[in-house]
Design an enzyme around this catalytic site. Structure first.
Site, PDB file in Angstrom:
ATOM      1  N   LYS A  85       0.854  -1.180   0.000  1.00  0.00           N
ATOM      2  CA  LYS A  85       0.000   0.000   0.000  1.00  0.00           C
ATOM      3  C   LYS A  85       0.890   1.231   0.000  1.00  0.00           C
ATOM      4  O   LYS A  85       1.700   1.430   0.905  1.00  0.00           O
ATOM      5  CB  LYS A  85      -0.907  -0.002   1.230  1.00  0.00           C
ATOM      6  CG  LYS A  85      -1.774   1.244   1.317  1.00  0.00           C
ATOM      7  CD  LYS A  85      -2.804   1.141   2.408  1.00  0.00           C
ATOM      8  CE  LYS A  85      -3.600   2.426   2.512  1.00  0.00           C
ATOM      9  NZ  LYS A  85      -4.602   2.365   3.568  1.00  0.00           N
ATOM     10  N   GLU A 101       7.483  -6.817   1.162  1.00  0.00           N
ATOM     11  CA  GLU A 101       6.261  -6.683   1.973  1.00  0.00           C
ATOM     12  C   GLU A 101       5.321  -7.866   1.733  1.00  0.00           C
ATOM     13  O   GLU A 101       4.736  -8.412   2.663  1.00  0.00           O
ATOM     14  CB  GLU A 101       5.521  -5.382   1.621  1.00  0.00           C
ATOM     15  CG  GLU A 101       6.134  -4.122   2.215  1.00  0.00           C
ATOM     16  CD  GLU A 101       5.790  -3.946   3.699  1.00  0.00           C
ATOM     17  OE1 GLU A 101       5.057  -4.782   4.261  1.00  0.00           O
ATOM     18  OE2 GLU A 101       6.270  -2.966   4.292  1.00  0.00           O
ATOM     19  N   LYS A 126      -2.172  -1.428  -3.823  1.00  0.00           N
ATOM     20  CA  LYS A 126      -3.036  -0.262  -3.791  1.00  0.00           C
ATOM     21  C   LYS A 126      -2.198   1.008  -3.883  1.00  0.00           C
ATOM     22  O   LYS A 126      -1.247   1.123  -3.132  1.00  0.00           O
ATOM     23  CB  LYS A 126      -3.814  -0.291  -2.478  1.00  0.00           C
ATOM     24  CG  LYS A 126      -4.730   0.876  -2.261  1.00  0.00           C
ATOM     25  CD  LYS A 126      -5.328   0.769  -0.899  1.00  0.00           C
ATOM     26  CE  LYS A 126      -6.074   2.075  -0.661  1.00  0.00           C
ATOM     27  NZ  LYS A 126      -6.489   2.213   0.678  1.00  0.00           N
ATOM     28  N   SER A 152     -10.222   5.524  -4.876  1.00  0.00           N
ATOM     29  CA  SER A 152     -11.165   6.633  -5.030  1.00  0.00           C
ATOM     30  C   SER A 152     -10.708   7.675  -6.057  1.00  0.00           C
ATOM     31  O   SER A 152     -11.493   8.132  -6.881  1.00  0.00           O
ATOM     32  CB  SER A 152     -11.398   7.301  -3.675  1.00  0.00           C
ATOM     33  OG  SER A 152     -10.174   7.759  -3.131  1.00  0.00           O
TER      34      SER A 152
END
Ligand code: PBG
Ligand code: ZN
Length: 326
Positions: A195, A233, A248, A274
């Site tokens: 992320k 990660e 993301k 978004s």
């Protein structure tokens, strides 16, 4: 006359042959719809930069999920927006917190919809950070204890899958252990593994009222310049027990999706966030893009890059389009 042995256009001549040659197909089964829940009744507030997306009270949410399930979308991911925020984000792990109420209501009204809960503290903390803040910095280990508590309380409410989005170290292991200890070994974990500290979250932060009150998230979310680090990660999250790993945002990070797909044998999800949704809708409003075609192209590209699952605010539109094209 010029003689050409290879004429790739032969395989593009008609829609029929193009259908036969198509390498990637988007399916409704790939989609996960994000939803925002608030306290109250009868609330259905449109989120300005995300047309067609709402902050919903629980009664409205149950209507919405019925529609989503009827479209064939297999899963939703829930974001809770509490009434009261505090330094430790205690509504995130309250028995009667907004997300817990939402999960129970969904489970009571639809049977075959998978309910995923976003597990983080930023929506619930007064300072808007994803963890416990001490002396102006976000503390890792106290945070993962609270995240584990939040995950267990979401599982108790009936969540099928937990999606930690905080980017603290060791949180997947802590959540897995807490879930198993409390008898929730069948609840899956979809980790926001890579992320990034991205500006594409802008509209979400407005929707969830979760903008950090000081500083930014760069001490825990990843640097957009890094891809090798994403692989580390992901390796850690898999080792700690993640069932699905997520990247993301999606669009600016398709290389990361692809590298994870080629290096690891686990399901990969991508979050079409978004800001990615808002860009398309804003341009469409200005008459500068055709949103439906752009949506198709984007979602297909995310799949082509290697994602098995796509979290997207386009889920309903895409499901309708797929149904029309059946
Ligand atoms: C919370 C969280 C965020 C998003 C999902 N979970 C915001 C953030 O980290 O600032 C972003 C979703 C989107 O932009 O659509 N940690
Ligand atoms: Zn957060």
């Amino acid at each position: 006359m010029h003689f050409l042995t290879r004429r790739p256009r032969r395989l593009r001549r008609s829609e029929t042959i193009r259908r036969m040659m198509r390498e990637t197909t988007l399916q409704v089964d790939d989609l996960i719809m994000p939803l925002f829940v608030v306290h109250g009744t009868g609330i259905r507030q449109e989120i300005a930069p995300m047309p067609g997306n709402y902050r919903l009270s629980v009664d409205q949410l149950t209507k919405e999920v019925k529609e989503i399930a009827a479209l064939g979308i297999p899963a939703v991911i829930l974001f809770g927006i509490p009434e009261h925020k505090d330094a430790y984000g205690s509504e995130a792990y309250a028995k009667d917190g907004i997300i817990q109420q939402a999960v129970r209501a969904i489970k009571d009204s639809v049977t075959d919809l998978l309910v995923i809960t976003d597990t983080c503290l930023c929506e619930y903390t007064s300072h808007g950070h994803c963890g416990v803040v001490e002396h102006g910095s976000v503390k890792n280990d106290p945070t993962i204890e609270l995240l584990a508590k939040a995950a267990v309380s979401q599982a108790e409410a009936g969540a099928d899958m937990i999606a930690p989005s905080d980017m603290m170290d060791g949180r997947v292991a802590a959540i897995r252990e807490a879930l198993d200890t409390d008898g929730f070994e069948e609840v899956a974990i979809m980790a926001y593994a890579a992320k990034y500290a991205s500006s594409f979250y802008g509209p979400f932060r407005e929707a969830a009222k979760a903008t950090p009150q000081f500083g930014d998230r760069r001490s825990y979310q990843m640097d957009p310049a890094n891809a090798a680090e994403a692989l580390r990660e992901v390796a850690m999250d898999i080792e700690e027990g993640a069932d699905i790993v997520m990247v993301k945002p999606a669009l600016a990070y398709l290389d990361v999706v692809w590298r994870i797909r080629t290096e690891f044998d686990v399901p990969v999800a991508a979050f079409n966030v978004s800001g990615e949704f808002a860009m398309v809708k804003a341009a469409a409003r200005l008459g500068w893009l055709e949103d439906e075609r752009v949506m198709s192209e984007i979602l297909t590209a995310i799949k082509r890059a290697g994602a098995d699952l796509i979290l997207t605010y386009f889920a309903k539109d895409a499901a309708r389009l797929l149904r029309r094209n059946e």
